[in-house]
Design an enzyme around this catalytic site. Structure first.
Site, PDB file in Angstrom:
ATOM      1  N   HIS A 265       0.838  -1.218   0.000  1.00 23.90           N
ATOM      2  CA  HIS A 265       0.000   0.000   0.000  1.00 23.90           C
ATOM      3  C   HIS A 265       0.870   1.264   0.000  1.00 23.90           C
ATOM      4  CE1 HIS A 265      -3.459  -2.485   0.417  1.00 23.90           C
ATOM      5  NE2 HIS A 265      -3.137  -2.899   1.633  1.00 23.90           N
ATOM      6  N   ASP A 316      -5.073  -8.120  -3.491  1.00 26.03           N
ATOM      7  CA  ASP A 316      -5.345  -7.920  -2.067  1.00 26.03           C
ATOM      8  C   ASP A 316      -6.669  -8.534  -1.615  1.00 26.03           C
ATOM      9  OD1 ASP A 316      -5.400  -7.025   0.537  1.00 26.03           O
ATOM     10  OD2 ASP A 316      -5.220  -4.905   0.093  1.00 26.03           O
TER      11      ASP A 316
HETATM   12 ZN   LIG Z   1      -3.511  -6.823   2.683  1.00 24.82          ZN
END
Ligand SMILES: [Zn+2]
Length: 449
Positions: A265, A316
């Site tokens: 991220h 994800d």
């Molecule tokens: Zn994750």
């Protein structure tokens, strides 16, 4: 696999660009020859359209797939979504996890994924007691990936706290090993095999206290080490309050950054954070379809790449499994924040999908159509309503996973004519989700260790 197999590609993305009429030969899973401008031989498997190297999905939580299309009715935040995710986690056991993950990995194969990095923290039974085999859940994932025909890097995740200075909640108990030493002991019992490599992960600076991080780093040794980083600004605030530094600075201080590290991220960074990640050549995994789904924000992708961080991609939470869309979104989200087009060259997006992604997962030999690499091929049709008429070199800006008609992993055909070798993947997913919906959730505190 015995003998030489050969694939004839109408067009292929080679390390030095797109070439026509490319013959790729493979023996014992590896590419032995790549020849452009060749005619097909009679026994060659013909791949029309454009062929890319296999995609690496560098960040996956297989069980989050259950939440797709089911969390949008009442708004909420990342943190309310997380409560729904914990409810799914509470329903899984090794058997149901294997069935669900097999279906999810098969969906990934259909989307051109030939290697997946599973960020795995669902270790123990509800309440936190160990299964007879303490790695039963990880073994379920190993089997799932093999059945679905994709390679796996199991990123076994250390998860010790519910937040900085707070214990695990009841629903988090099954993620925890008590301390980093006991986590490392369990990790040491996992062995790699031909289809599986073992890596390590720090869930986040929220879930692993600073004094435990060095143990994880040394147990990871020469393997990939991944961690969630600054996905939400609340994490930054809590880290600054507790330690007086940002999460990136804390990881740097604990020697957790470096060429085998991947930060996932990296959405809310200071300039100094980006410089630390870049200077240490830590990779950064963007998960654009998740980051927009969870209203995380847009991380500084171009700045990180310029600072020295290889960029990689992950689906994800699997709100979408389409790695072409992840690559496209990396560029498109940059356009929205910079008001400029062409922030990434096509070859940079391809690298994120292929070479850099595989390196981040500990398969540095994979992700390119070159002699000595695993024979992983993804063939995209150029005559569907979405792709007809496009410049093949700009396929990333037009194609979706639905345009992928063939996927070869280790020289073996896993997807053919748009179908996975396991058959109806939609039916597998439907059944796995329905089975979980039917599970009664007990009180997770019941079997607390
Ligand atoms: Zn994750």
């Amino acid at each position: 696999m015995g003998g030489v197999t050969a694939f004839w590609c109408e067009r292929a993305w080679l390390p030095d660009g797109v070439q026509d009429r490319v013959r790729v030969s493979a023996e014992r899973e590896l590419v032995t020859a790549v020849e452009a401008g060749e005619d097909a031989h009679p026994d060659d498997e013909r791949l029309h359209g454009i062929v890319l190297p296999g995609f690496a999905n560098a960040h996956s939580h297989a069980f989050h797939r259950v939440l797709r299309g089911r969390t949008h009715s009442d708004g909420g935040t990342f943190w309310t979504w997380r409560e729904q995710m914990y409810e799914v986690a509470a329903r899984l056991d090794p058997d149901s996890y294997r069935r669900l993950a097999t279906a999810v990995y098969a969906e990934m194969a259909l989307a051109g994924v030939t290697c997946v990095g599973e960020f795995h923290y669902l270790h123990h039974a509800p309440g936190g007691s160990a299964y007879a085999d303490p790695n039963a859940m990880g073994e379920a994932l190993r089997l799932a990936a093999r059945t679905a025909g994709v390679r796996l890097t199991l990123l076994d995740t250390c998860y010790l706290a519910g937040g900085i200075g707070t214990p695990l909640t009841d629903s988090q108990l099954r993620f925890g090993d008590g301390d980093a030493d006991r986590w490392a002991e369990r990790l040491a019992a996992m062995t790699p095999d031909a289809n599986t490599r073992i890596g390590a992960a720090i869930h986040s600076v929220r879930a692993v206290p600073a004094d435990q991080i060095p143990t994880v780093v040394s147990a990871a040794a020469r393997r990939p080490l991944h961690m969630h980083l600054s996905e939400q600004s609340a994490e930054n605030e809590q880290c600054l309050d507790a330690y007086g530094v940002t999460p990136t600075e804390l990881l740097d201080r604990q020697a957790a950054l470096g060429p085998r590290t991947t930060a996932v991220h990296a959405t809310h960074l200071t300039r100094h954070d980006a410089a630390l990640l870049g200077q240490s050549t830590s990779s950064v995994c963007f998960c654009p379809t998740t980051e927009r789904d969870l209203a995380d924000g847009i991380g500084p992708a171009r700045a990180l790449r310029d600072a020295g961080s290889p960029l990689v991609l992950g689906s994800d939470q699997h709100a979408v499994i389409d790695l072409l869309e992840e690559a496209r979104a990396l560029e498109m989200h940059e356009r929205l924040t910079s008001h400029e087009r062409g922030r990434f060259a096509p070859y940079e997006l391809i690298a994120a999908l292929t070479t850099a992604g595989h390196a981040s997962l500990g398969w540095p030999e994979a992700g390119r159509l070159a002699v000595g690499s695993p024979c992983d091929l993804v063939a995209i049709t150029l005559d569907t309503p979405r792709t007809a008429g496009i410049d093949p070199e700009q396929v990333l800006y037009a194609a979706t996973s639905a345009d992928i008609h063939a996927v070869i992993v280790n020289g073996r055909s896993v997807v053919k004519d748009g179908s996975h070798l396991l058959g109806d993947v939609g039916a597998l997913l439907r059944r796995a989700v329905a089975d979980l919906d039917a599970v009664e959730i007990g009180n997770p505190g019941d079997s607390r260790r």
